[in-house]
Scaffold this motif. Sequence first.
Motif, PDB file in Angstrom:
ATOM      1  N   GLU A  31      -6.284 -12.567  -8.058  1.00  0.00           N
ATOM      2  CA  GLU A  31      -5.307 -11.659  -8.645  1.00  0.00           C
ATOM      3  C   GLU A  31      -3.951 -12.342  -8.831  1.00  0.00           C
ATOM      4  N   ILE A  32      -3.599 -13.229  -7.925  1.00  0.00           N
ATOM      5  CA  ILE A  32      -2.364 -13.993  -8.092  1.00  0.00           C
ATOM      6  C   ILE A  32      -2.463 -14.862  -9.344  1.00  0.00           C
ATOM      7  N   GLU A  33      -3.555 -15.597  -9.470  1.00  0.00           N
ATOM      8  CA  GLU A  33      -3.694 -16.487 -10.629  1.00  0.00           C
ATOM      9  C   GLU A  33      -3.811 -15.697 -11.932  1.00  0.00           C
ATOM     10  N   ARG A  34      -4.406 -14.528 -11.880  1.00  0.00           N
ATOM     11  CA  ARG A  34      -4.518 -13.695 -13.086  1.00  0.00           C
ATOM     12  C   ARG A  34      -3.153 -13.211 -13.556  1.00  0.00           C
ATOM     13  N   THR A  35      -2.310 -12.799 -12.623  1.00  0.00           N
ATOM     14  CA  THR A  35      -1.021 -12.201 -13.011  1.00  0.00           C
ATOM     15  C   THR A  35       0.109 -13.217 -13.138  1.00  0.00           C
ATOM     16  N   LEU A  36      -0.148 -14.465 -12.754  1.00  0.00           N
ATOM     17  CA  LEU A  36       0.846 -15.524 -12.962  1.00  0.00           C
ATOM     18  C   LEU A  36       0.794 -16.033 -14.403  1.00  0.00           C
ATOM     19  N   LYS A  37       1.954 -16.342 -14.963  1.00  0.00           N
ATOM     20  CA  LYS A  37       2.004 -17.013 -16.254  1.00  0.00           C
ATOM     21  C   LYS A  37       1.575 -18.464 -16.091  1.00  0.00           C
TER      22      LYS A  37
ATOM     23  N   GLN B 284      -4.230  -6.049  -8.222  1.00  0.00           N
ATOM     24  CA  GLN B 284      -2.838  -5.842  -8.627  1.00  0.00           C
ATOM     25  C   GLN B 284      -2.740  -4.958  -9.871  1.00  0.00           C
ATOM     26  N   PRO B 285      -1.808  -4.010  -9.895  1.00  0.00           N
ATOM     27  CA  PRO B 285      -1.665  -3.104 -11.043  1.00  0.00           C
ATOM     28  C   PRO B 285      -0.791  -3.685 -12.155  1.00  0.00           C
ATOM     29  N   PHE B 286      -1.015  -4.955 -12.485  1.00  0.00           N
ATOM     30  CA  PHE B 286      -0.210  -5.631 -13.503  1.00  0.00           C
ATOM     31  C   PHE B 286      -1.131  -6.343 -14.487  1.00  0.00           C
ATOM     32  N   GLY B 287      -0.611  -6.587 -15.676  1.00  0.00           N
ATOM     33  CA  GLY B 287      -1.381  -7.276 -16.697  1.00  0.00           C
ATOM     34  C   GLY B 287      -1.443  -8.775 -16.448  1.00  0.00           C
ATOM     35  N   ASN B 288      -2.304  -9.426 -17.195  1.00  0.00           N
ATOM     36  CA  ASN B 288      -2.435 -10.883 -17.095  1.00  0.00           C
ATOM     37  C   ASN B 288      -1.119 -11.568 -17.466  1.00  0.00           C
TER      38      ASN B 288
ATOM     39  N   LEU C 117       0.817  -1.212   0.000  1.00  0.00           N
ATOM     40  CA  LEU C 117       0.000   0.000   0.000  1.00  0.00           C
ATOM     41  C   LEU C 117       0.850   1.261   0.000  1.00  0.00           C
ATOM     42  N   VAL C 118       2.048   1.166   0.597  1.00  0.00           N
ATOM     43  CA  VAL C 118       2.975   2.293   0.653  1.00  0.00           C
ATOM     44  C   VAL C 118       4.239   1.914  -0.108  1.00  0.00           C
ATOM     45  N   PRO C 119       4.654   2.696  -1.102  1.00  0.00           N
ATOM     46  CA  PRO C 119       5.856   2.343  -1.866  1.00  0.00           C
ATOM     47  C   PRO C 119       7.124   2.521  -1.042  1.00  0.00           C
ATOM     48  N   PHE C 120       8.154   1.762  -1.414  1.00  0.00           N
ATOM     49  CA  PHE C 120       9.471   1.883  -0.794  1.00  0.00           C
ATOM     50  C   PHE C 120      10.502   1.705  -1.911  1.00  0.00           C
ATOM     51  N   PRO C 121      10.707   2.762  -2.714  1.00  0.00           N
ATOM     52  CA  PRO C 121      11.620   2.669  -3.855  1.00  0.00           C
ATOM     53  C   PRO C 121      13.041   2.344  -3.402  1.00  0.00           C
ATOM     54  N   PRO C 122      13.786   1.590  -4.211  1.00  0.00           N
ATOM     55  CA  PRO C 122      13.390   1.032  -5.518  1.00  0.00           C
ATOM     56  C   PRO C 122      12.835  -0.392  -5.431  1.00  0.00           C
ATOM     57  N   LEU C 123      12.620  -0.883  -4.207  1.00  0.00           N
ATOM     58  CA  LEU C 123      12.248  -2.288  -4.055  1.00  0.00           C
ATOM     59  C   LEU C 123      10.741  -2.533  -4.141  1.00  0.00           C
ATOM     60  N   VAL C 124       9.942  -1.585  -3.685  1.00  0.00           N
ATOM     61  CA  VAL C 124       8.501  -1.801  -3.539  1.00  0.00           C
ATOM     62  C   VAL C 124       7.720  -0.689  -4.230  1.00  0.00           C
ATOM     63  N   ILE C 125       6.730  -1.086  -5.041  1.00  0.00           N
ATOM     64  CA  ILE C 125       5.857  -0.107  -5.669  1.00  0.00           C
ATOM     65  C   ILE C 125       4.495  -0.114  -4.969  1.00  0.00           C
ATOM     66  N   GLU C 126       3.723   0.947  -5.186  1.00  0.00           N
ATOM     67  CA  GLU C 126       2.434   1.094  -4.525  1.00  0.00           C
ATOM     68  C   GLU C 126       1.355   0.292  -5.243  1.00  0.00           C
TER      69      GLU C 126
END
Length: 243
Positions: free
Chosen positions: A172-178, A145-149, A130-139
């Motif tokens: 969301e895990i299964e959606r974003t996993l290959k 999840q803010p990622f594509g399938n 929920l809180v970013p910690f650059p460069p390791l963690v994004i918000e």
Amino acid sequence: MKNPIILKSFILCLLIGSFLFLSLQTHHKTLTLTLKPQPSNDLRIRPGYSSYEAYINHQLDKTLNPKLRKIWTTRDWDRKIDVFSSFFQTLKDENLISNESKALCIGARIGQEVEALRRIGVSDSVGLDLVPFPPLVIEGDFHAQPFGNGTFDFEFSNVFDHALYPLRFVGEIERTLKQGGVCVLHVAVSRRSDKYSANDLFSVKPLVEMFRESEMVHVRKVDGFGLDTEIVFRKKNKKKRMS
């Protein structure tokens, strides 16, 4: 005497309004049940949240706690990286992750898990919190999840107990996993988690049922900062249809 045309129009509007009201109520109930299923004996959602915003604010109370963040970045930094490196190296030895894997750590806070992956050679790794910690963690929110399938080969999380909507978390895990991708969860089964947990898990059965597109690889005991069980899933490869 009342105008019959006006009376008919009034009755018609009343009927249409009643129909729309019932339709909206039905939709709302369906949505609620889809997002938050009734708790089972082995997975219980903790009550007490008046809204999703209230739930998020409660989680932020821990994530933004200045005393905890100081501990995470100083005293706990190397210790947690060492432990996570050991966990991940074991998974690497078992060919569940490799240097070429694109990896995500869910609920990573300040990113010790990400740093551990990078130290064992999995350089394409990122954390989500929920809180970013650059460069390791994004918000981002693990319920959306803010990622594509099919983005990642590997996903790790030790915050399943913080999920208010476990089905959304897993979905969301299964959606974003290959396809063929691996998910590793560290969970508490034999003990209860802290006051920031949104659910309590009493066996791995609910997880097996929720990972509908995956097969379980193994379950084993771990000692992971209050969590006692590791469960690994691999997303199934969908068979190509014959033309």
